[in-house]
Design an enzyme around this catalytic site. Structure first.
Site, PDB file in Angstrom:
ATOM      1  N   HIS A   1      -3.836  -1.168  -5.840  1.00  0.00           N
ATOM      2  CA  HIS A   1      -3.658  -0.888  -4.412  1.00  0.00           C
ATOM      3  C   HIS A   1      -4.919  -0.498  -3.682  1.00  0.00           C
ATOM      4  CE1 HIS A   1       0.728  -0.958  -3.879  1.00  0.00           C
ATOM      5  NE2 HIS A   1       0.765  -0.675  -5.159  1.00  0.00           N
TER       6      HIS A   1
ATOM      7  N   LYS B   1      -1.273   6.294  10.700  1.00  0.00           N
ATOM      8  CA  LYS B   1      -1.537   6.020   9.272  1.00  0.00           C
ATOM      9  C   LYS B   1      -2.109   7.297   8.676  1.00  0.00           C
ATOM     10  CE  LYS B   1      -4.210   2.537  10.562  1.00  0.00           C
ATOM     11  NZ  LYS B   1      -3.727   1.548   9.611  1.00  0.00           N
ATOM     12  N   ARG B   2      -2.168   7.416   7.361  1.00  0.00           N
ATOM     13  CA  ARG B   2      -2.783   8.595   6.776  1.00  0.00           C
ATOM     14  C   ARG B   2      -4.184   8.800   7.350  1.00  0.00           C
ATOM     15  NH1 ARG B   2      -4.038   7.857   1.342  1.00  0.00           N
ATOM     16  NH2 ARG B   2      -3.785   5.667   1.852  1.00  0.00           N
TER      17      ARG B   2
ATOM     18  N   LYS C   1     -10.304   4.692   7.205  1.00  0.00           N
ATOM     19  CA  LYS C   1      -9.428   4.149   8.242  1.00  0.00           C
ATOM     20  C   LYS C   1     -10.020   4.348   9.643  1.00  0.00           C
ATOM     21  CE  LYS C   1      -5.143   4.741   5.519  1.00  0.00           C
ATOM     22  NZ  LYS C   1      -4.395   3.471   5.608  1.00  0.00           N
TER      23      LYS C   1
ATOM     24  N   THR D   1       0.352  -1.971   5.828  1.00  0.00           N
ATOM     25  CA  THR D   1       1.684  -2.488   6.145  1.00  0.00           C
ATOM     26  C   THR D   1       2.091  -2.050   7.551  1.00  0.00           C
ATOM     27  OG1 THR D   1       2.630  -0.582   4.998  1.00  0.00           O
ATOM     28  CG2 THR D   1       2.592  -2.672   3.789  1.00  0.00           C
TER      29      THR D   1
ATOM     30  N   LYS E   1       4.263  -3.892  10.763  1.00  0.00           N
ATOM     31  CA  LYS E   1       5.350  -3.321  11.553  1.00  0.00           C
ATOM     32  C   LYS E   1       5.070  -3.469  13.047  1.00  0.00           C
ATOM     33  CE  LYS E   1       5.684   0.135   7.901  1.00  0.00           C
ATOM     34  NZ  LYS E   1       5.198   1.491   7.562  1.00  0.00           N
TER      35      LYS E   1
HETATM   36  C1  LIG Z   1       4.014   1.975   7.119  1.00  0.00           C
HETATM   37  C2  LIG Z   1       3.700   3.402   6.942  1.00  0.00           C
HETATM   38  C3  LIG Z   1       2.468   3.785   6.397  1.00  0.00           C
HETATM   39  C4  LIG Z   1       1.387   2.790   6.046  1.00  0.00           C
HETATM   40  O1  LIG Z   1       0.574   2.590   7.183  1.00  0.00           O
HETATM   41  P1  LIG Z   1      -0.820   1.833   7.075  1.00  0.00           P
HETATM   42  O2  LIG Z   1      -1.255   1.692   8.499  1.00  0.00           O
HETATM   43  O3  LIG Z   1      -0.555   0.515   6.449  1.00  0.00           O
HETATM   44  O4  LIG Z   1      -1.730   2.684   6.287  1.00  0.00           O
HETATM   45  C5  LIG Z   1       2.202   5.135   6.242  1.00  0.00           C
HETATM   46  N1  LIG Z   1       3.110   6.073   6.601  1.00  0.00           N
HETATM   47  C6  LIG Z   1       4.299   5.739   7.141  1.00  0.00           C
HETATM   48  C7  LIG Z   1       5.241   6.817   7.532  1.00  0.00           C
HETATM   49  C8  LIG Z   1       4.637   4.398   7.316  1.00  0.00           C
HETATM   50  O5  LIG Z   1       5.831   4.077   7.837  1.00  0.00           O
END
Ligand SMILES: *Cc1c(COP(=O)(O)O)cnc(C)c1O
Length: 785
Positions: free
Chosen positions: A332, A520-521, A526, A628, A632
């Site tokens: 990952h 995102k985290r 990032k 991911t 979304k």
């Molecule tokens: C989809 C999702 C992530 C992943 O987000 P990335 O932008 O791909 O790092 C992290 N936390 C939550 C709550 C999510 O729904």
């Protein structure tokens, strides 16, 4: 069905809480309704389990499952949402409010855990025999709140009101042995309901419990605290997700958790195999495939071998051979700090026999490599044990029969750079499986308005489990009526988000402004800091020129910083301070606004993605394996503002460069400037960069003596800006100019958004899970009729 559920709800309220619908609170109604629904699915669930057992099954081992809430999602999958909404209305209860009463199951940190959750949903819907195994942490990821711009953490007590969506299977508990301590692993099963299917898969999460709940004699002698020492020691193992591992004790606990998960799961898998197929263990690979979600469950490999050799009298050669046909590994990340290495000393202390087996695998591997003519240096790169550490990824790649990356670019980087030596050694093991997201949660549930419209255009709801059908909507890309409806829905979702933010944090945002969202985290790679430096630059430019021609914008952030990650916390504080600066400026505050939402999590995400006008995906190229969140946003009709990184590359390929805003250095360009880059040069030559970077240390902001801002300054200037924020700063600004220009032309803008939704089909995790099933696990769908 409606009457049945109504009766069930009333009965459960009575049995569980001794109350009725008039007197129950929302939590009680949530719990009772959930149990009433459970009653209706048990038969299908048991049947599915039975039919899956007849043939080969796949098992997903993951330290994380970021499930979020269950009720709404399950109602959608059962196709009962509208019916239940109605029946509650008849009882004067608002389903939405009941859904909001459910705590998120936050048994994960971010993308990796959410991927596991999406896979569970997709496997059930695609009728793939996949069972998930994980840990039932009694406290999930911490809850976040801000005080004076700083992040604070509190415990997440998600189980306070119980978990009506799981069943404790006392009879199926197993014993896990540690050196000097035995514990029970007690399984809690959660049904994973296939959408519009009678298949119901299982997520089995293990809770750690002591063998003796307390020591009766110690208690009787008056030493009450001592009598529960062992109970506490055992329960710590499944207490929290990723305990802080700064300390030796923290590291040991984390390693214990990993072994606890794999030992319980592998015992369970073998027990089931024996019950159905006997004790010819060479048959195991015919019935079992195990997917290792990152390196956290890699100890499953030596654990399987240990059980076969020590408990089932299988010869070690044979046991290794069996393991080689069962395990597959998903990588990952290429971030060095995330590739797990464990001190040999720790493994020896906790499970000495596991270390012996790893050493045996290592020795055999070296012998193989010597025979193949590799040099000592080359062999050292491959070795599983090196420098008194066990390299978990090496163990997984060597024994596993498949290794996959999670987006095309990521897999290419693995093959060409990071794992190039391994790729040359085992070319056939390497595969790509681009991540995906489940359309049930990430559009059908969280954007019912857009879903209804899509159903209207397509004619039925089949797109919810065949997302490739969205492509057929492209024929409306120039249809003004369709685009208008599409954008009216976007506005509605923005109004809903604004209302939620107001209710939960008191902050007003303008739904007529452009919602630019980065959630995102929090991590340096990032580059949330790049986004904030941009906003600050924009602030200064508006100050200089109050008539600067830009649309009204709301920059929305959501992110948790790992408790021990200082710089991440500093970035949160900085962003909150910039938000404050803007709020207190009468000239700027009507033009731009910054909101950092508190406690970003799955249920919040469901409100954010549908409301976005821009999806911010600005990681340093090469660092984000897939992402991911980007998918979304795309599915809900937001163009990507991003770098050519992770799955952004595929997103742009699908929806068209002209419908997104791509900027910044590419992986290749970054390779080319390696060793030559100087952030100081950018800082000295570009006065806008200098202005925003200097604001970190010139007293513009106050970090209250924490040293946070000096730390950020240091990362950018003294440490030469590892993540190349300054190198991409100008390109970022120019890309924003392109956004403003495109946003002005509302028809063109609507089409860009719409084209993103039309082309998101490939990012369904249904597609991903079918690829895993076919290319890695060699299993086919089985339908529960
Ligand atoms: C989809 C999702 C992530 C992943 O987000 P990335 O932008 O791909 O790092 C992290 N936390 C939550 C709550 C999510 O729904």
């Amino acid at each position: 069905m409606k009457e049945l559920i109504k009766e069930g709800l009333k009965r459960q309220l009575k049995i569980k809480y001794g109350t009725d619908i008039e007197h129950a609170n929302k939590g009680e109604i949530f719990s009772s309704l959930s149990t009433a629904l459970m009653e209706t699915i048990i038969d299908d669930w048991n049947n599915t389990t039975d039919i899956y057992r007849e043939r080969k099954q796949a098992f997903y081992l993951s330290a994380e499952y970021l499930m979020g809430r269950a009720l709404g999602n399950n109602l959608i999958s059962l196709k009962l949402y509208d019916e239940v909404k109605e029946l509650l209305e008849e009882l004067n209860v608002d389903l939405n409010a009941i859904e909001e009463a459910e705590e998120d199951a936050a048994l994960g940190n971010g993308g990796l855990g959410r991927l596991a959750a999406c896979f569970m949903d997709s496997a059930a819907t695609m009728e793939i025999p996949l069972r998930g195994y994980g840990i039932r942490y009694s406290n999930g990821l911490f809850k976040q709140n801000f005080k004076n711009g700083f992040q604070y953490e509190t415990a997440d007590n998600w189980l306070t009101y119980g978990d009506p969506w799981s069943i404790r299977r006392e009879k199926e508990k197993v014993i896990v042995h540690f050196n000097g301590m035995d514990v029970y692993a007690v399984p809690y099963d959660t049904p994973i309901i296939g959408y519009d299917s009678k298949n119901i898969n299982t997520l089995r999460l293990w809770k750690c419990e002591p063998i003796e709940s307390f020591d009766f004699n110690v208690f009787n002698s008056g030493r009450f605290d001592d009598s529960v020492l062992l109970k506490n020691k055992a329960e710590h193992i499944s207490r929290v997700l990723y305990p802080n591992d700064d300390t030796r004790e923290g590291k040991l606990l984390r390693l214990k958790q990993q072994y606890f998960l794999v030992s319980a799961s592998i015992q369970d898998i073998i027990k089931e195999f024996e019950n159905l197929h006997g004790t010819d263990y060479s048959e195991l690979p015919k019935y079992v495939a195990i997917q290792l979600n990152d390196t956290h469950p890699v100890l499953g490999i030596p654990e399987l071998i240990r059980i076969l050799v020590d408990e089932k009298q299988v010869k070690i050669d044979k046991a290794i051979e069996i393991a080689e046909k069962i395990f597959a590994y998903t990588n990952h990340t290429i971030l060095a700090e995330a590739l797990e290495k464990w001190n040999v000393e720790f493994i020896e202390e906790l499970f000495p026999r596991i270390l012996e087996i790893i050493e045996e695998i290592d020795l055999r591997f070296i012998k193989e490599l010597v025979e193949k003519g590799y040099s000592k240096e080359e062999i050292n790169e491959f070795r599983i044990i090196n420098d008194k550490q066990v390299r978990m990824a090496n163990l997984a790649i060597h024994i596993g029969f498949a290794v996959n990356g999670v987006a095309k670019l990521h897999t290419d980087i693995l093959k060409d750079i990071e794992l190039h030596n391994w790729y040359e050694l085992y070319p056939d093991k390497f595969q790509n499986k681009t991540n995906g997201i489940t359309p049930r949660r990430w559009i059908r549930l969280c954007n019912k308005e857009l879903s209804s419209f899509i159903t209207e255009l397509i004619g039925d709801e089949s797109w919810v489990k065949d997302l490739s059908k969205l492509k057929t909507l492209e024929k409306y890309a120039d249809d003004k009526k369709v685009l208008d409806r599409f954008m009216i829905i976007k506005k509605e979702k923005k109004v809903q988000l604004a209302k939620y933010i107001k209710e939960t944090s008191g902050i007003d945002i303008n739904p007529d402004s452009l919602f630019d969202i980065q959630v995102k985290r929090l991590h340096e790679y990032k580059r949330q800091l790049l986004n904030t430096l941009y906003v600050l630059d924009l602030y200064y430019r508006i100050k200089e020129n109050p008539s600067l021609d830009i649309p009204k914008i709301t920059f929305i952030y959501g992110a948790k910083a790992f408790p021990g990650y200082r710089r991440a916390k500093a970035i949160i504080k900085f962003t909150n301070d910039v938000a404050n600066l803007i709020d207190n400026d009468p000239v700027v505050k009507d033009k731009i606004k910054v909101v950092f939402v508190e406690n970003y999590r799955v249920s919040y995400a469901e409100k954010l993605f549908p409301a976005a006008d821009i999806s911010k995906q600005i990681s340093t190229a090469g660092k984000e394996a897939s992402g991911t969140g980007n998918m979304k946003f795309m599915l809900n009709g937001a163009p990507t503002f991003g770098t050519m990184d992770g799955a952004n590359v595929e997103i742009v390929r699908e929806s068209g460069e002209e419908n997104n805003f791509i900027f910044g250095l590419t992986v290749e360009e970054i390779e080319n400037i390696r060793g030559k880059y100087s952030s100081k040069e950018y800082y000295e030559k570009n006065k806008d960069i200098k202005r925003v970077v200097d604001s970190l240390i010139d007293g513009t902001f106050n970090d209250e003596g924490t040293g946070f801002y000096k730390e950020l300054y240091k990362s950018l200037i003294e440490e030469n800006d590892q993540y190349l924020l300054l190198a991409d700063f100008e390109a970022f600004k120019l890309a924003e100019e392109r956004v403003f220009k495109a946003y002005k032309d509302s028809e063109k803008w609507a089409k860009m958004c719409f084209m993103n939704t039309c082309n998101a089909g490939i990012f369904s995790s249904d597609r991903t899970i079918l690829e895993y099933a076919k290319d890695i696990w060699s299993i086919k769908p089985i339908q529960n009729k």
